[in-house]
Structures are given as structure tokens and as C-alpha cells.
Design a protein around this motif. Sequence first.
Motif: not given
Length: 181
Positions: A58-66, A80-84, A167-179
Motif C-alpha cells: 500500500v502506498v499513500c500520499h497526504s490525506l490518504a496517509c491519515t 503486508d508493506r506500507l509507504l506513507l 518504483l524501486a521500493w515497491c519492487l524491493d522493500p530494501a530500497e530507500r526513497l530518494a530525491h
Amino acid sequence: MENRRQGGHWQNELALDLRGRGEQVFYPQLPDTDRPSLEAWVEAVLAELELMRGEKVVVCHSLACTTWLHVSAAVPAAADRLLLVSPPGPGVFDWDVIAGFDPAALDLGRLKLAAATPRLACSDNDPYCPEGAEAVFGGPLGCDVDLLPGAGHITYDDGYGNWPSALAWCLDPAERLAHNR
């Protein structure tokens, strides 16, 4: 705070990229974005979750996070996995149109957001979370945090159209989010 996703927004691009790789993607268009209702949004999210098979990312942005915080209070570890990404801070819930989404009544430390440790991607200058999402949400929720200095609310207008690290995080949870710059 606007709850619409124009074409080119990183979430649109992410859904297209994942579908292009053959992944099953649900991208709910949450109802009544000009006058959102927590109850209606939670209902829409739960309906989409019922359709998902296999690993639920699950990937949420902004108000979807709350919204997800409220979903997790009702259905712990529904993902199973979540990105806020860029959750709004306490100060914005003064706005009557989104006041019902305020997570203040939730015990953040007790929420089980996902089976795996959730990830939070946020900025140090988000106008919708001047209190700092890392402090307000990261610690209390037990998230792994990727702080993106100067990234604003992490929207298309902030330079987040196609966002390769999401995209990289969605495919591999070890990836970090970057600029994206």
C-alpha cells in the motif's frame, strides 16, 4: 490541501509503471475530493483491499496517509508493506473540510500499520506538516524514515512526476526513497 491527482503526479506514474511490469495495481479514486469523508474513504480503501491477492503493498500520499491510520485502527496489519508519503500534520486538521481525518484520537504507538515495518517518506519543508512528519509520525508509528530535504509536499509541483525510487521500493522493500532531483 487539494485531494486530486493530476496527470503526471508520481502516484499516477507509479501505477502505470507497475502495471507496465505486469503487477496488479489498484489505485482507488477516493470519493468527494472537494469535501472528503473519512467514512467514505475508509470504505473505498477496504473495498479495494478485498480485491487484492498476494502481497499487499500500500502506498499513500497526504490525506490518504491519515486515512490509512484510521483503516489500521479498524483492521490492524491490513497490508503486508506500507509507504506513507507526506502525511499532513496536526495544524491542518483545523480546516473543517478535513477535520474528520484527524488522527489525534488514535494511539499511534499501538497501531499495527502493516506486517512489515512501515516506511515514511517526508520533507523538512512540507507546508502541510510544518511540525515535521518525521517527529509527528515517524517515531510514534515506528517507521523507517526517508527524509527528503526541501521536497515540499512531494507533489508534481515539487518535481515529483516519475519517481524512480518509489518504483524501486515497491519492487524491493530494501530500497530507500530518494530525491527526484
